[in-house]
Design a protein around this motif. Structure first.
Motif, short mmCIF file in Angstrom:
data_model
loop_
_atom_site.label_atom_id
_atom_site.label_comp_id
_atom_site.label_asym_id
_atom_site.label_seq_id
_atom_site.Cartn_x
_atom_site.Cartn_y
_atom_site.Cartn_z
N ILE A 5 -0.41 13.21 0.90
CA ILE A 5 0.24 12.68 -0.30
C ILE A 5 0.57 11.21 -0.10
CG2 ILE A 5 2.24 12.85 -1.82
CD1 ILE A 5 2.42 15.79 -1.25
N VAL A 6 1.06 10.87 1.08
CA VAL A 6 1.37 9.46 1.38
C VAL A 6 0.12 8.60 1.23
CG1 VAL A 6 2.16 7.84 3.13
CG2 VAL A 6 3.27 10.07 2.92
N SER A 7 -1.02 9.11 1.71
CA SER A 7 -2.27 8.35 1.62
C SER A 7 -2.68 8.12 0.17
CB SER A 7 -3.39 9.11 2.35
OG SER A 7 -3.10 9.22 3.72
N VAL A 8 -2.51 9.15 -0.68
CA VAL A 8 -2.85 9.01 -2.09
C VAL A 8 -1.94 7.98 -2.76
CG1 VAL A 8 -2.90 10.20 -4.32
CG2 VAL A 8 -3.82 11.33 -2.29
N LEU A 9 -0.64 8.03 -2.46
CA LEU A 9 0.29 7.07 -3.04
C LEU A 9 -0.02 5.65 -2.56
CD1 LEU A 9 3.66 9.05 -2.79
CD2 LEU A 9 2.32 8.61 -4.84
N GLU A 10 -0.33 5.50 -1.29
CA GLU A 10 -0.70 4.18 -0.76
C GLU A 10 -1.92 3.63 -1.49
OE1 GLU A 10 0.68 2.22 1.33
OE2 GLU A 10 2.04 3.37 2.61
N GLU A 11 -2.86 4.52 -1.79
CA GLU A 11 -4.11 4.11 -2.45
C GLU A 11 -3.91 3.75 -3.92
OE1 GLU A 11 -8.11 6.34 -4.12
OE2 GLU A 11 -7.15 7.14 -2.31
N THR A 12 -3.03 4.47 -4.62
CA THR A 12 -2.97 4.35 -6.08
C THR A 12 -1.84 3.49 -6.61
OG1 THR A 12 -1.69 6.42 -6.17
CG2 THR A 12 -4.09 6.59 -6.44
N LEU A 13 -0.84 3.20 -5.81
CA LEU A 13 0.28 2.37 -6.28
C LEU A 13 -0.13 0.90 -6.25
CD1 LEU A 13 3.31 4.19 -4.61
CD2 LEU A 13 2.95 3.89 -7.07
N ASN A 14 -0.89 0.52 -7.27
CA ASN A 14 -1.35 -0.85 -7.41
C ASN A 14 -1.50 -1.17 -8.90
OD1 ASN A 14 -4.06 0.03 -8.25
ND2 ASN A 14 -4.31 0.61 -6.10
#
Length: 392
Positions: A5-14
């Motif tokens: 989940i952390v990886s997905v958030l890191e990828e999409t919070l832009n």
């Protein structure tokens, strides 16, 4: 919080993020939904957080790092579902009661998606202006270029409001899809079917769920026209049939039942069908309710009920309240919601019910229901249809 989940958030919070919707709360009380979108404040990229609690909405503007910190609590203690939409893809994150995380990613470019990165903005609808939706064009709500026709803006808002009710119960539908490959949805009394088309378009074309939708009505011309439109749009799993609510036997199991403006006791027959099928979700907007109005007799309330208009409206409210109560007794979590503004039509109540299983306090609720029924001297059709499923 799960590292995936952390990886997905890191990828999409832009800046390419469209929105994040966090839903399916663990507890009924408190915050029930969270929406997140990117904003620019004095040239700095932040993320506006809307937390919905009852009728209140609380806002904050946070950095990417703060959002991830808050998500640690949201997604380990408070919520079980996340939907993340970017310009290029969609993520669905599901968290089981035991903490198991399932992440589904769909590569789908959002055609016509327009970001508004200002701090204050107008309401964002599930169907947005700028994205051409064929049935809205044919309905005259939208131009061929995707602009909303000003005179039809109320209709556009009504359709989106309806889809918001469906959006709220999507976690329940997804729980069914975990058990089977396809959802079966029936719309009783579908009429001209613009809301049926909206439901199919949103669930199948936008959300990409595998669904089969059956619209049922008594008017042959309406059925013919709707089937022609479904064929034109290439909606292969949307069909319209001629049939009566009370006697329809075309399927054995149904996952969701919709009945909008089914007149008088036709609503009761539709609700009974839904209960017998064990439908996970019921959406019902009743119409033209006469049964209780003809039956109700109560000396205590006579000073109120002697006025015809008041009696009519009171009887309609009692009917819907008792329908909702009976659905609760039968194992549904039931809400009565306002469908559209009073200025449009008095037929503005929607009963939304989600099957949760058996009712823990069924005996007590049934006793209360029977007292009310006897006090008002009424025999509701839904009770008579469902009484074999009740225990005293």
């Amino acid at each position: 919080m799960d590292s995936n989940i952390v990886s997905v958030l890191e990828e999409t919070l832009n800046i390419d993020l469209l929105d994040i919707i966090i839903s399916n709360p663990v507890k009924k009380a408190g915050v029930t939904k969270i929406k997140i979108r990117p904003i620019l404040l004095q040239g700095t990229l932040l993320f506006q957080v809307e937390q919905f609690e009852g009728k209140q909405v609380f806002h904050s503007n946070d950095s990417k790092e703060v959002i991830i910190q808050k998500a640690e609590v949201w997604l380990t203690e408070e919520f079980k579902q996340v939907e993340i939409r970017t310009k290029e893809c969609q993520y669905i994150i599901l968290i089981s009661k035991k903490g198991k995380v399932t992440i589904k990613k769909k590569q789908q470019k959002v055609v016509g998606a327009k970001q508004n990165l200002t701090h204050n903005r107008t309401k964002q609808y599930l169907l947005q202006e700028g994205t051409v939706v064929p049935f809205l064009v044919d309905l005259g709500v939208m131009t061929a270029e995707g602009k909303i026709v000003h005179a039809k803006y109320d209709k556009f808002k009504q359709i989106n409001r309806y889809l918001e009710f469906i959006e709220d119960i999507i976690p329940s539908l997804e729980s069914v899809l975990e058990q089977k490959d396809e959802l079966t949805i029936i719309d009783f009394g579908c009429g001209k079917s613009y809301l049926t088309f909206a439901m199919y378009y949103y669930l199948h074309e936008v959300k990409r769920y595998n669904i089969r939708v059956i619209g049922l009505d008594l008017k042959d011309e309406v059925i013919k026209k709707c089937n022609e439109l479904a064929k034109r749009y290439e909606y292969d799993k949307l069909e319209f049939l001629h049939g009566d609510i009370a006697t329809y036997e075309g399927v054995d199991l149904v996952d969701m039942v919709v009945t909008l403006h089914a007149c008088d006791t036709a609503t009761d027959y539709a609700l009974h069908k839904a209960v017998m099928w064990g439908a996970k979700v019921i959406l019902s907007v009743p119409c033209c309710q006469h049964e209780v109005n003809k039956q109700i007799q109560c000396d205590v309330l006579e000073p109120v009920l002697k006025y015809g208009l008041i009696k009519e409206r009171t009887a309609a409210l009692i009917t819907d309240s008792m329908r909702a109560s009976l659905l609760e007794i039968l194992g549904y979590k039931t809400q009565i919601l306002e469908f559209i503004d009073m200025e449009h039509t008095p037929k503005n109540i929607l009963i939304r019910a989600v099957k949760t299983g058996s009712c823990k306090n069924q005996k007590e609720l049934l006793q209360e229901y029977m007292k009310c029924k006897e006090y008002l001297h009424i025999e509701p059709t839904l009770y008579n249809l469902c009484k074999d499923n009740l225990t005293n």
